[in-house]
Enzyme design. Structure first.
Site, PDB file in Angstrom:
ATOM      1  N   ASP A  20      -1.080  -6.036  -0.236  1.00  0.00           N
ATOM      2  CA  ASP A  20      -1.508  -5.434   1.031  1.00  0.00           C
ATOM      3  C   ASP A  20      -3.012  -5.226   1.039  1.00  0.00           C
ATOM      4  OD1 ASP A  20       0.598  -5.084   2.797  1.00  0.00           O
ATOM      5  OD2 ASP A  20       1.248  -3.197   1.889  1.00  0.00           O
ATOM      6  N   GLU A  47       8.954  -4.259  10.700  1.00  0.00           N
ATOM      7  CA  GLU A  47       9.406  -2.966  10.179  1.00  0.00           C
ATOM      8  C   GLU A  47       9.951  -2.077  11.298  1.00  0.00           C
ATOM      9  OE1 GLU A  47       6.704  -1.081   7.477  1.00  0.00           O
ATOM     10  OE2 GLU A  47       7.857   0.787   7.416  1.00  0.00           O
ATOM     11  N   GLU A  97      -1.689  -5.601   8.527  1.00  0.00           N
ATOM     12  CA  GLU A  97      -0.930  -5.096   9.672  1.00  0.00           C
ATOM     13  C   GLU A  97      -1.616  -5.446  10.987  1.00  0.00           C
ATOM     14  OE1 GLU A  97      -0.277  -0.871   9.152  1.00  0.00           O
ATOM     15  OE2 GLU A  97       0.675  -1.165   7.192  1.00  0.00           O
ATOM     16  N   LYS A 116      -1.334  -9.472   2.684  1.00  0.00           N
ATOM     17  CA  LYS A 116      -0.618  -9.054   3.895  1.00  0.00           C
ATOM     18  C   LYS A 116      -1.485  -8.055   4.634  1.00  0.00           C
ATOM     19  CE  LYS A 116       3.180  -6.107   3.810  1.00  0.00           C
ATOM     20  NZ  LYS A 116       2.712  -4.955   4.598  1.00  0.00           N
ATOM     21  N   ASP A 123       0.839  -1.205   0.000  1.00  0.00           N
ATOM     22  CA  ASP A 123       0.000   0.000   0.000  1.00  0.00           C
ATOM     23  C   ASP A 123       0.875   1.256   0.000  1.00  0.00           C
ATOM     24  OD1 ASP A 123       0.868  -0.219   2.600  1.00  0.00           O
ATOM     25  OD2 ASP A 123      -1.120  -0.140   3.525  1.00  0.00           O
ATOM     26  N   SER A 124       2.217   1.057  -0.022  1.00  0.00           N
ATOM     27  CA  SER A 124       3.127   2.175  -0.279  1.00  0.00           C
ATOM     28  C   SER A 124       2.879   2.743  -1.676  1.00  0.00           C
ATOM     29  CB  SER A 124       4.589   1.725  -0.138  1.00  0.00           C
ATOM     30  OG  SER A 124       4.808   0.529  -0.852  1.00  0.00           O
TER      31      SER A 124
END
Ligand code: KIV
Length: 272
Positions: A91, A190, A123, A121, A52-53
């Site tokens: 993401d 991270e 978080e 993925k 999602d960057s």
């Protein structure tokens, strides 16, 4: 010098466990489009993350929060079309899995169906437990993400190193254990102290991929545009730039522009 212990014609989640068992490091990069995904896939990267960057490097947002599920699917489908060997992970964007586990599953299914990617993925540790469980039950492989979790940036208020204090370090270790027990095939750590990342990687069998987490983990991930030197303003300590693409692209564009304006492009050989 060959540093691959085994050749994989297609990297799967099982290949990653095997790499960890064999002590072979896992190389992961982000990609968001067909052309660059093809280049890095042919160069032999193990995992491509449609991160999602994309919200930052493709769309110019300050955070990862604005990107939508449909935008992620557009990027992911383009990447999948460019890849033959790498495992492609996508993401789950902010707001598509936090409300409840049913919504999380719907979002994961939509990604898998519409992009052709191989895994998702998301978080979080214990707060994401129900969602991870439900997605895994549907047969969709899940990678976890702990430490600095950019989707919670407004909760933390800063992008500084996480889990430096004992309490947070202990929680992170518990979360990593939980993700392993649930059945996640990998975990991104991270921006945490390298000693803590090493301890996590040693204590669980799940492959640990670090970004700003030192070199005692099972693999590394970087954002493609950062390591290629296209994002000049972003310079954390963990980032190694392998190219200065900003300058290289800029000088190519200047040469082209000069050639057009001076009439040197196209030449006789470049016309019909
Ligand atoms: O979105 C992303 O690019 C990521 C990596 C930094 C791990 O999550």
């Amino acid at each position: 010098m060959s540093i691959s212990k085994k050749q994989y014609s297609r990297v799967t989640t099982n290949s990653l466990s095997e790499m960890k068992r064999n002590g072979e490091k896992i190389a992961m990069l982000t990609a968001y489009d067909f052309t660059l995904a093809g280049i890095i896939d042919r160069a032999g990267i193990d995992i491509i993350l449609v991160g999602d960057s994309a919200s930052n490097v493709m769309a110019g947002h300050e955070t990862t929060l604005p990107i939508t599920l449909d935008q992620m699917i557009y990027h992911a489908a383009s990447v999948v079309r460019g890849c033959k060997r790498a495992l492609v992970i996508v993401d789950l964007p902010f707001g598509t899995y936090q409300a409840d586990s049913k919504e999380a599953l719907r979002s994961a299914i939509k990604i898998m169906k519409e992009s052709g990617a191989h895994a998702v993925k998301l978080e979080g540790g214990k707060l994401a437990k129900d969602s991870i469980e439900r997605i895994l039950q549907a047969g969709i492989p899940v990678m976890g993400h702990l430490g600095l979790t950019p989707q919670s940036i407004y909760k933390f208020g800063t992008y500084s190193v996480r889990a430096k204090e004992e309490k947070e370090a202990k929680e992170l270790m518990e979360d990593a254990k939980l993700l392993e027990d649930l059945g996640c095939f990998g975990i991104v750590l991270e921006k945490i102290p390298s000693g803590l990342a090493e301890k996590v990687a040693k204590n669980i069998l799940t492959p640990i991929i670090g970004i700003g987490a030192g070199n005692k983990v099972d693999g590394q991930v970087l954002v493609l545009h950062d390591m290629l030197g296209m994002t000049k303003e972003f310079s954390p300590r963990f980032l190694r730039r392998y190219l200065d693409l900003d300058n290289k692209i800029s000088s190519a564009i200047k040469s082209y522009s000069t050639d057009v304006k001076s009439g040197h492009f196209p030449s006789k050989d470049e016309q019909y």
